[in-house]
Design a protein around this motif. Structure first.
Motif, short mmCIF file in Angstrom:
data_model
loop_
_atom_site.label_atom_id
_atom_site.label_comp_id
_atom_site.label_asym_id
_atom_site.label_seq_id
_atom_site.Cartn_x
_atom_site.Cartn_y
_atom_site.Cartn_z
N GLY A 159 -4.85 -38.56 -6.68
CA GLY A 159 -3.62 -38.52 -5.89
C GLY A 159 -3.81 -38.35 -4.40
O GLY A 159 -2.85 -38.43 -3.63
N GLY A 160 -5.04 -38.07 -3.98
CA GLY A 160 -5.28 -37.95 -2.56
C GLY A 160 -5.20 -39.31 -1.87
O GLY A 160 -5.04 -40.34 -2.51
N GLY A 161 -5.29 -39.28 -0.56
CA GLY A 161 -5.23 -40.51 0.20
C GLY A 161 -4.86 -40.25 1.64
O GLY A 161 -4.88 -39.11 2.09
N GLN B 52 -10.44 -27.43 1.32
CA GLN B 52 -11.48 -27.11 2.29
C GLN B 52 -11.57 -28.23 3.31
O GLN B 52 -11.82 -29.39 2.95
CB GLN B 52 -12.83 -26.90 1.62
CG GLN B 52 -13.90 -26.41 2.57
CD GLN B 52 -15.15 -25.95 1.85
OE1 GLN B 52 -15.42 -26.34 0.72
NE2 GLN B 52 -15.93 -25.11 2.50
N ALA B 53 -11.36 -27.87 4.55
CA ALA B 53 -11.49 -28.81 5.66
C ALA B 53 -12.90 -28.72 6.22
O ALA B 53 -13.56 -27.67 6.08
CB ALA B 53 -10.47 -28.49 6.73
N PRO B 54 -13.37 -29.75 6.86
CA PRO B 54 -14.73 -29.72 7.43
C PRO B 54 -14.92 -28.55 8.38
O PRO B 54 -14.07 -28.31 9.26
CB PRO B 54 -14.82 -31.05 8.17
CG PRO B 54 -13.87 -31.96 7.45
CD PRO B 54 -12.74 -31.07 7.04
N GLY B 55 -15.98 -27.81 8.18
CA GLY B 55 -16.28 -26.69 9.05
C GLY B 55 -15.48 -25.43 8.78
O GLY B 55 -15.60 -24.44 9.51
N LYS B 56 -14.65 -25.46 7.74
CA LYS B 56 -13.83 -24.30 7.42
C LYS B 56 -14.11 -23.81 6.01
O LYS B 56 -14.64 -24.56 5.18
CB LYS B 56 -12.35 -24.66 7.57
CG LYS B 56 -11.92 -24.99 8.99
CD LYS B 56 -10.42 -25.17 9.07
CE LYS B 56 -9.97 -25.43 10.51
NZ LYS B 56 -8.49 -25.59 10.61
N GLU B 57 -13.74 -22.58 5.75
CA GLU B 57 -13.90 -22.03 4.42
C GLU B 57 -12.83 -22.60 3.47
O GLU B 57 -11.75 -22.99 3.90
CB GLU B 57 -13.79 -20.51 4.45
CG GLU B 57 -14.92 -19.84 5.20
CD GLU B 57 -14.86 -18.33 5.09
OE1 GLU B 57 -15.80 -17.68 5.57
OE2 GLU B 57 -13.87 -17.80 4.55
N MET C 244 -10.37 -31.65 1.69
CA MET C 244 -10.65 -31.96 0.31
C MET C 244 -9.88 -30.94 -0.53
O MET C 244 -9.98 -29.73 -0.28
CB MET C 244 -12.14 -31.86 0.03
CG MET C 244 -12.54 -32.34 -1.35
SD MET C 244 -12.40 -34.12 -1.52
CE MET C 244 -13.89 -34.62 -0.67
N TYR C 245 -9.14 -31.43 -1.48
CA TYR C 245 -8.32 -30.57 -2.33
C TYR C 245 -8.97 -30.49 -3.72
O TYR C 245 -9.27 -31.52 -4.33
CB TYR C 245 -6.90 -31.11 -2.43
CG TYR C 245 -6.09 -30.82 -1.19
CD1 TYR C 245 -6.34 -31.50 -0.01
CD2 TYR C 245 -5.11 -29.83 -1.19
CE1 TYR C 245 -5.63 -31.22 1.15
CE2 TYR C 245 -4.39 -29.54 -0.05
CZ TYR C 245 -4.64 -30.24 1.11
OH TYR C 245 -3.93 -29.95 2.26
#
Length: 124
Positions: free
Chosen positions: A8-10, A39-44, A93-94
């Motif tokens: 379902g992402g996109g 989680q996003a790049p560079g984040k927890e 990313m979920y």
């Protein structure tokens, strides 16, 4: 062995909506609490929402006004999340996660099984 597969992402424009889905296999789904993390790049990694095996829901305070509908269908071994009014900082990313029975949790360490994730990108 429990297996979780997200979909379902996109890519979506700011203000848009997406519905994420997760399918569960390998055990009796109704016994598990479930959750979405991101989680996003560079984040927890951070919690988004949780639903217990008893149906009780919890939402991260920062998202509860827009990510309002985590739901599960025990007959279909599925989990979903409706995300509204998406913003660029929702890009991440979920992940779907499964944990012990009960009311669920927004704590990452509550959950034992994790999917591979589905990417959400919000941009104009």
């Amino acid at each position: 062995q429990v297996l979780l597969v997200e979909s379902g992402g996109g890519s979506v424009q700011p203000g848009g909506s997406l519905r994420l889905a997760c399918t569960f296999s390998g055990d009796i789904y109704s016994r598990y609490s479930m959750a979405w993390f991101r989680q996003a790049p560079g984040k927890e990694r951070e919690a988004v929402a949780s639903i217990g095996s008893n149906g009780i829901t919890s939402y991260a305070d920062s998202m509860k006004d827009r990510f309002t509908s985590i739901s599960r269908d025990n007959a279909k071994n599925s989990l979903s999340l409706l995300m509204n009014n998406l913003r660029p900082d929702d890009s991440a990313m979920y992940y779907c996660a499964a944990g012990p029975s009960g009311r669920g949790s927004l704590r990452e360490d509550w959950f034992k099984y994790w999917g591979q994730g589905t990417q959400v990108t919000v941009s104009s």
